[in-house]
Design a protein around this motif. Structure first.
Motif, PDB file in Angstrom:
ATOM      1  N   ALA A  25       0.718  -1.129  -0.072  1.00  0.00           N
ATOM      2  CA  ALA A  25       0.089  -0.022  -0.151  1.00  0.00           C
ATOM      3  C   ALA A  25       0.543   1.176   0.022  1.00  0.00           C
ATOM      4  CB  ALA A  25      -0.998  -0.077   1.237  1.00  0.00           C
ATOM      5  N   GLY A  26       1.890   1.323   0.671  1.00  0.00           N
ATOM      6  CA  GLY A  26       2.736   2.163   0.833  1.00  0.00           C
ATOM      7  C   GLY A  26       3.538   2.564  -0.821  1.00  0.00           C
ATOM      8  N   SER A  27       3.780   1.567  -1.200  1.00  0.00           N
ATOM      9  CA  SER A  27       4.478   1.531  -2.574  1.00  0.00           C
ATOM     10  C   SER A  27       3.548   2.260  -3.654  1.00  0.00           C
ATOM     11  CB  SER A  27       5.043   0.304  -2.899  1.00  0.00           C
ATOM     12  OG  SER A  27       6.038  -0.180  -2.202  1.00  0.00           O
ATOM     13  N   LEU A  28       2.192   1.646  -3.500  1.00  0.00           N
ATOM     14  CA  LEU A  28       1.234   2.244  -4.376  1.00  0.00           C
ATOM     15  C   LEU A  28       0.988   3.840  -4.124  1.00  0.00           C
ATOM     16  CD1 LEU A  28      -1.067  -0.774  -4.696  1.00  0.00           C
ATOM     17  CD2 LEU A  28       0.308  -0.014  -6.321  1.00  0.00           C
ATOM     18  N   TRP A  29       0.921   4.106  -2.901  1.00  0.00           N
ATOM     19  CA  TRP A  29       0.694   5.654  -2.595  1.00  0.00           C
ATOM     20  C   TRP A  29       1.825   6.548  -2.995  1.00  0.00           C
ATOM     21  CZ3 TRP A  29       3.402   9.096   0.541  1.00  0.00           C
ATOM     22  CH2 TRP A  29       2.834   9.989   0.785  1.00  0.00           C
ATOM     23  N   TYR A  30       3.167   5.903  -2.816  1.00  0.00           N
ATOM     24  CA  TYR A  30       4.376   6.703  -3.160  1.00  0.00           C
ATOM     25  C   TYR A  30       4.512   6.851  -4.635  1.00  0.00           C
ATOM     26  CZ  TYR A  30       8.883   8.629  -3.283  1.00  0.00           C
ATOM     27  OH  TYR A  30       9.942   9.451  -3.515  1.00  0.00           O
ATOM     28  N   THR A  31       4.231   6.061  -5.491  1.00  0.00           N
ATOM     29  CA  THR A  31       4.299   5.870  -6.872  1.00  0.00           C
ATOM     30  C   THR A  31       2.868   6.555  -7.618  1.00  0.00           C
ATOM     31  OG1 THR A  31       3.700   3.615  -7.178  1.00  0.00           O
ATOM     32  CG2 THR A  31       6.159   4.226  -7.118  1.00  0.00           C
ATOM     33  N   ARG A  32       2.030   6.986  -6.964  1.00  0.00           N
ATOM     34  CA  ARG A  32       1.027   7.386  -7.317  1.00  0.00           C
ATOM     35  C   ARG A  32       0.902   8.644  -8.310  1.00  0.00           C
ATOM     36  NH1 ARG A  32       1.948  10.301  -2.932  1.00  0.00           N
ATOM     37  NH2 ARG A  32       1.100  12.189  -2.697  1.00  0.00           N
ATOM     38  N   PRO A  33       0.214   8.825  -9.215  1.00  0.00           N
ATOM     39  CA  PRO A  33       0.380   9.842 -10.318  1.00  0.00           C
ATOM     40  C   PRO A  33       0.271  11.224  -9.502  1.00  0.00           C
ATOM     41  CG  PRO A  33      -1.185   8.555 -11.036  1.00  0.00           C
ATOM     42  CD  PRO A  33      -0.915   8.192  -9.741  1.00  0.00           C
ATOM     43  N   ARG A  34       1.137  12.135  -9.895  1.00  0.00           N
ATOM     44  CA  ARG A  34       1.004  13.821  -9.028  1.00  0.00           C
ATOM     45  C   ARG A  34       1.294  14.789 -10.174  1.00  0.00           C
ATOM     46  NH1 ARG A  34       5.029  12.717  -4.212  1.00  0.00           N
ATOM     47  NH2 ARG A  34       5.753  10.882  -5.272  1.00  0.00           N
ATOM     48  N   THR A  35       0.930  16.047  -9.933  1.00  0.00           N
ATOM     49  CA  THR A  35       1.018  16.811 -10.913  1.00  0.00           C
ATOM     50  C   THR A  35       2.235  17.443 -10.798  1.00  0.00           C
ATOM     51  OG1 THR A  35       0.247  18.443  -9.315  1.00  0.00           O
ATOM     52  CG2 THR A  35      -1.685  17.460 -10.347  1.00  0.00           C
ATOM     53  N   PHE A  36       2.727  18.184 -11.976  1.00  0.00           N
ATOM     54  CA  PHE A  36       4.006  18.906 -12.018  1.00  0.00           C
ATOM     55  C   PHE A  36       3.982  19.851 -10.547  1.00  0.00           C
ATOM     56  CE2 PHE A  36       6.249  22.863 -13.009  1.00  0.00           C
ATOM     57  CZ  PHE A  36       7.376  22.433 -13.458  1.00  0.00           C
ATOM     58  N   TRP A  37       3.091  20.394 -10.140  1.00  0.00           N
ATOM     59  CA  TRP A  37       3.212  21.452  -8.820  1.00  0.00           C
ATOM     60  C   TRP A  37       3.460  20.566  -7.733  1.00  0.00           C
ATOM     61  CZ3 TRP A  37       4.431  25.623 -10.934  1.00  0.00           C
ATOM     62  CH2 TRP A  37       4.237  26.079 -12.302  1.00  0.00           C
ATOM     63  N   GLU A  38       2.672  19.382  -7.516  1.00  0.00           N
ATOM     64  CA  GLU A  38       2.867  18.406  -6.370  1.00  0.00           C
ATOM     65  C   GLU A  38       4.283  17.959  -6.180  1.00  0.00           C
ATOM     66  OE1 GLU A  38      -1.523  16.414  -5.605  1.00  0.00           O
ATOM     67  OE2 GLU A  38      -0.500  15.846  -7.286  1.00  0.00           O
ATOM     68  N   VAL A  39       4.871  17.639  -7.467  1.00  0.00           N
ATOM     69  CA  VAL A  39       6.348  16.794  -7.669  1.00  0.00           C
ATOM     70  C   VAL A  39       7.151  18.234  -7.171  1.00  0.00           C
ATOM     71  CG1 VAL A  39       8.016  15.965  -8.909  1.00  0.00           C
ATOM     72  CG2 VAL A  39       5.913  15.285  -8.969  1.00  0.00           C
ATOM     73  N   THR A  40       7.226  19.131  -7.820  1.00  0.00           N
ATOM     74  CA  THR A  40       8.152  20.279  -7.322  1.00  0.00           C
ATOM     75  C   THR A  40       7.980  21.174  -6.406  1.00  0.00           C
ATOM     76  OG1 THR A  40       6.750  21.895  -9.070  1.00  0.00           O
ATOM     77  CG2 THR A  40       8.292  20.591 -10.208  1.00  0.00           C
ATOM     78  N   GLY A  41       6.810  21.074  -5.803  1.00  0.00           N
ATOM     79  CA  GLY A  41       6.604  21.822  -4.698  1.00  0.00           C
ATOM     80  C   GLY A  41       6.566  23.522  -4.931  1.00  0.00           C
ATOM     81  N   MET A  42       6.631  23.751  -6.249  1.00  0.00           N
ATOM     82  CA  MET A  42       6.605  25.246  -6.819  1.00  0.00           C
ATOM     83  C   MET A  42       5.361  25.576  -6.392  1.00  0.00           C
ATOM     84  SD  MET A  42       9.347  25.733  -9.789  1.00  0.00           S
ATOM     85  CE  MET A  42       8.272  24.821 -10.896  1.00  0.00           C
ATOM     86  N   ASP A  43       4.806  27.000  -6.343  1.00  0.00           N
ATOM     87  CA  ASP A  43       3.549  27.678  -6.684  1.00  0.00           C
ATOM     88  C   ASP A  43       3.560  28.569  -7.492  1.00  0.00           C
ATOM     89  OD1 ASP A  43       1.480  29.217  -6.129  1.00  0.00           O
ATOM     90  OD2 ASP A  43       1.589  29.934  -4.147  1.00  0.00           O
ATOM     91  N   ARG A  44       2.644  28.035  -8.580  1.00  0.00           N
ATOM     92  CA  ARG A  44       2.637  28.956 -10.045  1.00  0.00           C
ATOM     93  C   ARG A  44       2.504  30.473  -9.616  1.00  0.00           C
ATOM     94  NH1 ARG A  44       0.300  29.790 -15.128  1.00  0.00           N
ATOM     95  NH2 ARG A  44       0.653  28.187 -16.539  1.00  0.00           N
TER      96      ARG A  44
END
Length: 171
Positions: A25-44
């Motif tokens: 479950a942890g592996s599936l959660w960690y590899t879930r699809p995320r947006t560009f903003w979620e991955v980079t942590g930047m605020d547009r």
């Protein structure tokens, strides 16, 4: 086998099965699809500028050669800026499980093409690389390593590189 030993084995099996389920479950959660903003942590809304460059290395007449295309001075609201962000936003990104064990190194022997993008976010420079077809690497703060993410588009690097070639200046 006595009843006490059987009970102990049963409990150990339950714990092992529970641990496996939690790990999966942890592996599936960690590899879930995320947006560009979620991955980079930047605020547009905090980005004030952007630039980027693409490098292609090749051999010509027996000699190593390199071509570089750069695009600079992009800012929010400009057509080129929005087009570049559109290429990044139109993907989802999945973290590699290897991120949990050892940081990824950006150096990949034999890489003939490379894309680096830079953003100014709230007065700080944020750079990341697209060193392979669909791989994006985000720097780990205060480290020489990077976290690695796969884009949903297997041609992410080619599309961003093509954009930089079409809209940037060759040096």
């Amino acid at each position: 086998m006595n009843r006490e030993t059987e009970g102990g084995l049963f409990v150990k099996k339950k714990i092992a099965i529970g641990a496996c389920i939690l790990l999966a479950a942890g592996s599936l959660w960690y590899t879930r699809p995320r947006t560009f903003w979620e991955v980079t942590g930047m605020d547009r809304g905090q980005i004030t500028g952007a630039s980027g460059y693409a490098i292609e290395s090749f051999y010509e007449n027996g000699r190593p050669e390199q071509q570089v295309w750069e695009i600079e001075g992009l800012s929010p609201g400009q057509e080129d800026y929005e087009a570049l962000l559109g290429l990044l936003e139109n993907n989802t990104y999945r973290g590699h499980l290897s991120n949990l064990t050892a940081p990824f190194s950006d150096s990949q022997p034999g890489s003939e093409q490379w894309v680096t993008l830079n953003f100014v976010v709230d007065g700080e420079l944020f750079s990341f690389n697209i060193p392979a077809a669909q791989t994006m690497t985000i720097p780990i703060p205060d480290s020489y390593g990077s976290w690695q993410y796969d884009a949903s588009d297997s041609q992410l690097q080619a599309e961003v590189r093509q954009y930089l070639k079409a809209n940037g200046e060759q040096s």
